[in-house]
Design a protein around this motif. Structure first.
Motif, PDB file in Angstrom:
ATOM      1  N   PRO A 163      73.614  67.893  63.350  1.00 59.09           N
ATOM      2  CA  PRO A 163      73.824  69.346  63.298  1.00 59.09           C
ATOM      3  C   PRO A 163      74.802  69.816  62.222  1.00 59.09           C
ATOM      4  O   PRO A 163      75.168  70.996  62.199  1.00 59.09           O
ATOM      5  CB  PRO A 163      74.373  69.646  64.704  1.00 59.09           C
ATOM      6  N   THR A 164      75.240  68.932  61.333  1.00 60.17           N
ATOM      7  CA  THR A 164      76.178  69.367  60.288  1.00 60.17           C
ATOM      8  C   THR A 164      75.470  69.994  59.096  1.00 60.17           C
ATOM      9  O   THR A 164      76.110  70.627  58.248  1.00 60.17           O
ATOM     10  CB  THR A 164      77.023  68.185  59.776  1.00 60.17           C
ATOM     11  N   ALA A 165      74.154  69.831  58.996  1.00 63.00           N
ATOM     12  CA  ALA A 165      73.432  70.240  57.789  1.00 63.00           C
ATOM     13  C   ALA A 165      73.167  71.741  57.761  1.00 63.00           C
ATOM     14  O   ALA A 165      73.054  72.399  58.798  1.00 63.00           O
ATOM     15  CB  ALA A 165      72.113  69.473  57.690  1.00 63.00           C
ATOM     16  N   THR A 166      73.052  72.273  56.556  1.00 56.76           N
ATOM     17  CA  THR A 166      72.616  73.656  56.330  1.00 56.76           C
ATOM     18  C   THR A 166      71.448  73.620  55.352  1.00 56.76           C
ATOM     19  O   THR A 166      71.564  73.073  54.260  1.00 56.76           O
ATOM     20  CB  THR A 166      73.750  74.520  55.747  1.00 56.76           C
ATOM     21  N   ASP A 167      70.320  74.196  55.754  1.00 58.39           N
ATOM     22  CA  ASP A 167      69.158  74.239  54.872  1.00 58.39           C
ATOM     23  C   ASP A 167      69.374  75.344  53.845  1.00 58.39           C
ATOM     24  O   ASP A 167      69.336  76.528  54.164  1.00 58.39           O
ATOM     25  CB  ASP A 167      67.888  74.505  55.678  1.00 58.39           C
ATOM     26  N   ILE A 168      69.605  74.939  52.596  1.00 59.82           N
ATOM     27  CA  ILE A 168      70.053  75.890  51.583  1.00 59.82           C
ATOM     28  C   ILE A 168      69.019  76.986  51.322  1.00 59.82           C
ATOM     29  O   ILE A 168      69.374  78.167  51.214  1.00 59.82           O
ATOM     30  CB  ILE A 168      70.425  75.140  50.273  1.00 59.82           C
ATOM     31  N   ARG A 171      76.719  85.264  48.043  1.00 59.43           N
ATOM     32  CA  ARG A 171      77.294  84.301  47.097  1.00 59.43           C
ATOM     33  C   ARG A 171      78.179  83.295  47.836  1.00 59.43           C
ATOM     34  O   ARG A 171      78.139  82.096  47.548  1.00 59.43           O
ATOM     35  CB  ARG A 171      78.102  85.054  46.038  1.00 59.43           C
ATOM     36  N   PHE A 172      78.966  83.764  48.794  1.00 59.53           N
ATOM     37  CA  PHE A 172      79.808  82.895  49.618  1.00 59.53           C
ATOM     38  C   PHE A 172      78.937  81.862  50.334  1.00 59.53           C
ATOM     39  O   PHE A 172      79.257  80.670  50.372  1.00 59.53           O
ATOM     40  CB  PHE A 172      80.567  83.760  50.627  1.00 59.53           C
ATOM     41  N   LEU A 173      77.819  82.314  50.893  1.00 59.98           N
ATOM     42  CA  LEU A 173      76.900  81.426  51.610  1.00 59.98           C
ATOM     43  C   LEU A 173      76.331  80.366  50.681  1.00 59.98           C
ATOM     44  O   LEU A 173      76.221  79.191  51.057  1.00 59.98           O
ATOM     45  CB  LEU A 173      75.765  82.253  52.220  1.00 59.98           C
ATOM     46  N   LEU A 174      75.984  80.759  49.462  1.00 58.86           N
ATOM     47  CA  LEU A 174      75.412  79.812  48.519  1.00 58.86           C
ATOM     48  C   LEU A 174      76.422  78.733  48.145  1.00 58.86           C
ATOM     49  O   LEU A 174      76.090  77.549  48.082  1.00 58.86           O
ATOM     50  CB  LEU A 174      74.924  80.537  47.268  1.00 58.86           C
ATOM     51  N   LEU A 175      77.679  79.138  47.929  1.00 61.47           N
ATOM     52  CA  LEU A 175      78.730  78.157  47.627  1.00 61.47           C
ATOM     53  C   LEU A 175      78.916  77.203  48.801  1.00 61.47           C
ATOM     54  O   LEU A 175      79.031  75.987  48.633  1.00 61.47           O
ATOM     55  CB  LEU A 175      80.049  78.870  47.333  1.00 61.47           C
ATOM     56  N   LEU A 176      78.928  77.766  50.011  1.00 65.19           N
ATOM     57  CA  LEU A 176      79.104  76.949  51.208  1.00 65.19           C
ATOM     58  C   LEU A 176      77.950  75.965  51.369  1.00 65.19           C
ATOM     59  O   LEU A 176      78.161  74.786  51.698  1.00 65.19           O
ATOM     60  CB  LEU A 176      79.208  77.868  52.428  1.00 65.19           C
ATOM     61  N   ALA A 177      76.718  76.416  51.121  1.00 64.25           N
ATOM     62  CA  ALA A 177      75.547  75.548  51.290  1.00 64.25           C
ATOM     63  C   ALA A 177      75.545  74.405  50.275  1.00 64.25           C
ATOM     64  O   ALA A 177      75.186  73.271  50.605  1.00 64.25           O
ATOM     65  CB  ALA A 177      74.272  76.377  51.163  1.00 64.25           C
ATOM     66  N   ILE A 178      75.962  74.699  49.028  1.00 62.48           N
ATOM     67  CA  ILE A 178      76.027  73.643  48.016  1.00 62.48           C
ATOM     68  C   ILE A 178      77.081  72.609  48.401  1.00 62.48           C
ATOM     69  O   ILE A 178      76.859  71.399  48.306  1.00 62.48           O
ATOM     70  CB  ILE A 178      76.327  74.242  46.630  1.00 62.48           C
ATOM     71  N   ALA A 179      78.258  73.085  48.852  1.00 62.58           N
ATOM     72  CA  ALA A 179      79.307  72.163  49.283  1.00 62.58           C
ATOM     73  C   ALA A 179      78.861  71.367  50.500  1.00 62.58           C
ATOM     74  O   ALA A 179      79.164  70.173  50.626  1.00 62.58           O
ATOM     75  CB  ALA A 179      80.586  72.949  49.600  1.00 62.58           C
ATOM     76  N   ASP A 180      78.120  72.015  51.405  1.00 61.26           N
ATOM     77  CA  ASP A 180      77.580  71.336  52.587  1.00 61.26           C
ATOM     78  C   ASP A 180      76.638  70.216  52.170  1.00 61.26           C
ATOM     79  O   ASP A 180      76.666  69.108  52.724  1.00 61.26           O
ATOM     80  CB  ASP A 180      76.849  72.360  53.457  1.00 61.26           C
ATOM     81  N   ASP A 181      75.794  70.484  51.160  1.00 58.15           N
ATOM     82  CA  ASP A 181      74.892  69.450  50.640  1.00 58.15           C
ATOM     83  C   ASP A 181      75.679  68.265  50.101  1.00 58.15           C
ATOM     84  O   ASP A 181      75.314  67.103  50.316  1.00 58.15           O
ATOM     85  CB  ASP A 181      74.016  70.033  49.524  1.00 58.15           C
ATOM     86  N   ALA A 182      76.752  68.567  49.373  1.00 59.84           N
ATOM     87  CA  ALA A 182      77.563  67.492  48.784  1.00 59.84           C
ATOM     88  C   ALA A 182      78.155  66.608  49.873  1.00 59.84           C
ATOM     89  O   ALA A 182      78.093  65.369  49.799  1.00 59.84           O
ATOM     90  CB  ALA A 182      78.673  68.085  47.919  1.00 59.84           C
TER      91      ALA A 182
END
Length: 433
Positions: free
Chosen positions: A152-157, A176-187
């Motif tokens: 459950p830690t993943a975010t589908d970008i 924009r905040f969400l997009l930054l968060l999703a990219i960092a989540d992917d990392a």
């Protein structure tokens, strides 16, 4: 101008179509579905799952009771999840690499601090909820499901970005905040996969082979031609490498790196990650959905465009081979994954976002409220793609894995929750930047 509709149409629609087809197939004729997923394409000694284990689990279904001294079998599932999904993760790694490494990358500097800290909350919150509820259900349940804490830690970008635009409007700073968060989540998701979910016994010396491939292709196809062209404005050697060799040296290095990852015990779907930083790239990053990305001529962006249509097809087959869960499989892991996403994500993102914005005085983007963090957390609770992938590596095939996958599929309900939260917290849509 942002290409989100093009991206979602090309990537996500095919992914969802594959998942829906898998659900229908698995619930109408499960025998033929599983026969397709585990079909043995090639018995060999180079790549695939352990042959003896496959024969024990599936050999009878294919009337195979002996394979001699062959050590591996390439199945449809392995081909999709372990080989071809490496291209998908390479594209995700490109966005992370550009966001971190380039001068104006979105994950650099003070403006990225609050989204990065909120991301930590969006990762730890679901883990706490998942493991906390599992322990409350008893030791037997906890032992059975504890290895799935990362599901459950993943975010589908892509899906989160689409829902974010619907809830906030395209011009809202929360998008924009969400997009930054999703990219960092992917990392962080890539790190979790590499560290906590090895595909076999670890043999870390093989990672030196992967690193060697990355360094070698960087020096031979990038640094050496430029050094040979010093003081020559025509740059004949660099031009020859770019025109004649193009991406082929990096493809070869990628194959070596992928094989090394498989032998190292790390999940081979991550095998192309060391090669991505070695590929010549632009000096600016415009973002995953930016129209400007389409006009960049550096090799890294050229490769991304070449991979566009193949990855669309790969994601369809990923959905088809991973989402085929029978509805009777719904169980404790389903609700643990779903509640981890629906409760842990919003609470974690809000708490850590508040700490970053207020006590740490890092602030929020202009025009964004603390209440927007709660809504944004609901949007980020759509796990789907990466949650499905983690569930497939966290658990052995069987009822627990199927139940966890169902939780990942049910996370689409976060879109409904996000719309309701947007109404409740009176989000003011902003359609223009």
């Amino acid at each position: 101008m942002y290409r989100v509709w093009d991206f979602v149409t090309n990537y996500s629609i095919l992914l969802v179509a594959g998942a829906l087809l898998a659900l229908i197939w698995a619930n109408t004729d499960p025998a033929t579905y599983h026969h397709f997923v585990e079909y043995p394409i090639w018995f060999n000694d180079l790549l695939g799952t352990d042959a003896q284990t496959w024969v024990t689990l599936h050999g009878e279904d294919y009337h195979i009771d002996g394979i001699g001294d062959v050590t591996r079998v390439l199945t449809v599932h392995f081909l999709i999840n372990d080989v071809l999904m490496a291209l998908f993760f390479a594209m995700a790694a490109k966005e992370v690499w550009e966001a971190v490494a380039l001068h104006n990358g979105s994950l650099r500097g003070r403006r990225a601090a609050t989204p990065l800290i909120a991301t930590l909350g969006g990762m730890t919150g679901p883990i706490i909820v998942y493991l906390g509820l599992a322990s409350f259900m008893g030791s037997d349940v906890f032992q059975a499901v504890s290895n799935g804490w990362a599901v459950p830690t993943a975010t589908d970008i892509a899906f989160s970005y689409l829902v974010g635009r619907l809830v906030f409007g395209a011009g809202h700073p929360a998008v924009r905040f969400l997009l930054l968060l999703a990219i960092a989540d992917d990392a962080l998701g890539l790190v979790i996969l590499a560290v906590f979910y090895p595909s076999g016994d670890l043999a870390p010396e093989w990672l030196l082979v992967s690193l060697g491939a990355a360094v070698a292709v960087y020096l031979l196809a990038n640094v050496l031609p430029r050094r040979m062209d010093r003081h020559n404005q025509l740059r004949p050697h660099s031009t020859w490498v770019a025109e004649k060799l193009s991406f082929w040296p990096y493809l070869l290095a990628g194959a070596v790196s992928w094989y090394a990852f498989q032998r190292s015990g790390l999940h081979p779907a991550l095998g192309l990650l060391p090669i991505v930083p070695a590929i010549p790239h632009a000096d600016r990053a415009f973002g995953l959905f930016s129209e400007a990305e389409h006009y960049l001529t550096d090799l890294l962006n050229q490769i991304q465009r070449l991979l566009k249509h193949p990855v669309e097809i790969i994601l369809f087959f990923f959905g088809l081979t991973n989402a085929g869960v029978e509805f009777g499989a719904i169980g404790a892991p389903t609700w643990l994954v779903l509640l981890g996403l629906l409760i842990g994500k919003p609470v974690g993102i809000f708490v850590m976002g508040w700490i970053a914005a207020r006590p740490l005085r890092l602030g929020l983007p202009s025009g964004m409220r603390l209440a927007d963090l709660v809504v944004l957390g609901c949007v980020a609770a759509i796990g789907f793609t990466v949650s499905l992938f983690i569930a497939s590596v966290a658990f052995d095939p069987g009822p627990v894995q199927d139940a966890a996958k169902m939780g990942a599929l049910f996370s689409f309900s976060a879109a409904i929750v996000a719309v309701a939260a947007g109404k409740l917290f009176r989000v003011q849509k902003q359609h223009h930047r």
